[in-house]
Motif scaffolding. Structure first.
Motif, PDB file in Angstrom:
ATOM      1  N   GLU A 260       0.792  -1.132   0.128  1.00  0.00           N
ATOM      2  CA  GLU A 260       0.093  -0.061   0.196  1.00  0.00           C
ATOM      3  C   GLU A 260       0.769   1.417   0.050  1.00  0.00           C
ATOM      4  N   GLU A 261       2.156   1.055   0.242  1.00  0.00           N
ATOM      5  CA  GLU A 261       3.133   2.246   0.315  1.00  0.00           C
ATOM      6  C   GLU A 261       3.356   2.842  -1.119  1.00  0.00           C
ATOM      7  N   LEU A 262       3.301   1.853  -2.056  1.00  0.00           N
ATOM      8  CA  LEU A 262       3.506   2.139  -3.751  1.00  0.00           C
ATOM      9  C   LEU A 262       2.364   3.160  -3.994  1.00  0.00           C
ATOM     10  N   ASP A 263       2.484   4.191  -4.781  1.00  0.00           N
ATOM     11  CA  ASP A 263       1.470   4.933  -5.396  1.00  0.00           C
ATOM     12  C   ASP A 263       1.290   4.261  -6.657  1.00  0.00           C
ATOM     13  N   GLU A 264       0.311   4.731  -7.529  1.00  0.00           N
ATOM     14  CA  GLU A 264      -0.154   3.750  -8.881  1.00  0.00           C
ATOM     15  C   GLU A 264       0.985   3.607  -9.830  1.00  0.00           C
ATOM     16  N   ASP A 265       1.725   4.781  -9.904  1.00  0.00           N
ATOM     17  CA  ASP A 265       2.696   4.781 -11.102  1.00  0.00           C
ATOM     18  C   ASP A 265       3.859   3.724 -10.511  1.00  0.00           C
ATOM     19  N   ALA A 267       3.564   1.268  -8.592  1.00  0.00           N
ATOM     20  CA  ALA A 267       3.265  -0.100  -8.575  1.00  0.00           C
ATOM     21  C   ALA A 267       2.928  -0.688 -10.141  1.00  0.00           C
ATOM     22  N   ASP A 268       2.588   0.111 -11.100  1.00  0.00           N
ATOM     23  CA  ASP A 268       2.252  -0.318 -12.306  1.00  0.00           C
ATOM     24  C   ASP A 268       3.804  -0.483 -12.930  1.00  0.00           C
ATOM     25  N   GLU A 269       4.843   0.270 -12.617  1.00  0.00           N
ATOM     26  CA  GLU A 269       6.381   0.058 -12.709  1.00  0.00           C
ATOM     27  C   GLU A 269       6.692  -1.273 -12.419  1.00  0.00           C
ATOM     28  N   LEU A 270       6.485  -1.388 -11.018  1.00  0.00           N
ATOM     29  CA  LEU A 270       7.023  -2.750 -10.321  1.00  0.00           C
ATOM     30  C   LEU A 270       6.202  -4.097 -10.899  1.00  0.00           C
ATOM     31  N   GLN A 271       5.120  -3.688 -11.583  1.00  0.00           N
ATOM     32  CA  GLN A 271       4.313  -4.891 -12.185  1.00  0.00           C
ATOM     33  C   GLN A 271       4.810  -5.350 -13.401  1.00  0.00           C
ATOM     34  N   GLY A 272       5.242  -4.123 -14.353  1.00  0.00           N
ATOM     35  CA  GLY A 272       5.849  -4.327 -15.585  1.00  0.00           C
ATOM     36  C   GLY A 272       7.174  -5.149 -15.332  1.00  0.00           C
ATOM     37  N   GLN A 273       7.954  -4.601 -14.459  1.00  0.00           N
ATOM     38  CA  GLN A 273       9.463  -5.268 -14.273  1.00  0.00           C
ATOM     39  C   GLN A 273       9.180  -6.782 -13.857  1.00  0.00           C
ATOM     40  N   MET A 274       8.217  -7.074 -12.891  1.00  0.00           N
ATOM     41  CA  MET A 274       7.955  -8.581 -12.547  1.00  0.00           C
ATOM     42  C   MET A 274       7.424  -9.364 -13.662  1.00  0.00           C
TER      43      MET A 274
END
Length: 365
Positions: A260-265, A267-274
């Motif tokens: 929840e500490e991640l903002d939307e951008d 979180a999206d970047e992390l999702q793309g990396q994963m």
């Protein structure tokens, strides 16, 4: 690892939970309670939907739910049997992989190979030089990850294996290296923990910490600058920068304990990396390991190109049909519209903005 965030498997929510709950930690119990709340909320939402339906429609939906339950039970059995079948054939493949390893690394010789006319330099070479490097570079996904500086390291790669892990669910990749001047490790591993292996949903990935020899880390470059004139410090200023490298694969993106500490951008970047990281791992598992010889010879590329051509032909046919339908619709619209009004955006308008800048090439100084 201490402080790891543990996920709760929602598929266990139908099981008796009270006897097992006493053995859970406070964190696990809190997670279990939250999962139950989510489950109950979902059930409440579904109940509201059913209540809003006319009685005769609701009766039909209830019957359909029974059919769905039968399907889900059958599907669960399919996944179970499929896993067992994959494990069975994985064991049958092992002797073939062992023979491949022995030939590639010159442990055994193929009949007649020693008698073939060859140069003195080629005669000294054992097995199949650069086998895995060539196989990896031939794949269009992996070749983007392999930098020129990585190639000298990957020449020492002897074998790649994968295995399924049960608890937690997922799989492990193992890269076996010959003794080399770059790092101490003989085996580099990459482990993928899956929330749902059949879907699949990735929870996290863990890679080996590579023990690089001094000055041999291909994932970094060292920049040295002379101090400014008049500075009391006469020593060169040293700065280390991260480089693009295949070996960054063993340092996967980390998921924070509190997402929840991640903002939307972010979180999206992390999702793309994963997703990108999993794409690399699954490509090695599903394509490179079982078909390494075909990737080495290039035959796998031809096979994929042929499949792409077939898919492309189908897509072209669909596109042509859609274009024809659109043209007919546009003609009808033109006839019905006043002549002094525009008929929409012009064709060929640019989509999106400028492409993102590509990272600069990393060379050791």
């Amino acid at each position: 690892m201490g402080g790891e965030k543990k996920s709760v498997d929602l598929s266990d929510l139908n099981n008796p939970l009270v006897p097992a709950a006493a053995a859970l930690s406070a964190e696990d119990r809190a997670g279990l309670v939250n999962a139950l709340k989510d489950k109950l909320q979902g059930l409440a939402d579904h109940a509201d939907l059913l209540e809003s339906l006319p009685p005769n429609v609701r009766t039909r939906v209830e019957f359909l739910r029974g059919i769905q339950s039968q399907h889900d039970e059958m599907e669960a059995k399919f996944f179970e049997e499929r896993t067992a079948l994959e494990d069975k054939y994985q064991k049958l493949y092992e002797p073939l992989y062992t023979k491949r390893y022995e030939i590639v690394n010159g442990v055994v010789e193929v009949d007649g190979a020693a008698k073939e006319p060859t140069s003195e330099k080629a005669a000294e070479a054992k097995g199949v030089p650069d086998f895995w490097l060539t196989a990896l570079k031939t794949n269009e996904i992996l070749t983007e990850e392999i930098q020129e500086r990585d190639e000298a390291v990957l020449k020492y790669l002897k074998d790649i294996k994968w295995s399924r892990i049960a608890d937690p669910k997922g799989f492990k990749l193992e890269f076996f290296f010959d003794t080399n001047p770059f790092f101490k490790n003989s085996v580099l591993t990459k482990i993928y923990h899956m929330v749902d292996e059949d879907d699949p949903i990735l929870e996290k990935a863990i890679g080996t910490e590579i023990e690089w020899y001094p000055g041999k880390n291909v994932t970094q470059k060292v920049l040295k600058r002379k101090p400014k004139k008049g500075s009391k410090n006469t020593k060169p200023i040293t700065k280390i920068e991260e480089c693009e490298s295949f070996f960054n694969f063993f340092s996967p993106p980390e998921v924070p304990e509190d997402e929840e500490e991640l903002d939307e951008d972010a979180a999206d970047e992390l999702q793309g990396q994963m997703e990108h990281d999993y794409d690399i791992g699954s490509t090695i598992r599903d394509k490179i390991i079982p078909h390494a010889v075909s990737w080495f010879t290039g035959e796998a590329v031809q096979a994929e190109d042929f499949e792409d051509m077939e898919d492309g032909d189908e897509d072209d046919d669909d596109d042509e049909d859609e274009d024809e339908d659109e043209d007919e619709d546009e003609d009808d619209e033109e006839l019905s519209k006043p002549k002094n009004k525009l008929a929409g955006k012009p064709k060929g308008a640019a989509k999106g903005g400028a492409q993102g800048e590509q990272p600069t090439e990393c060379k050791q100084q």
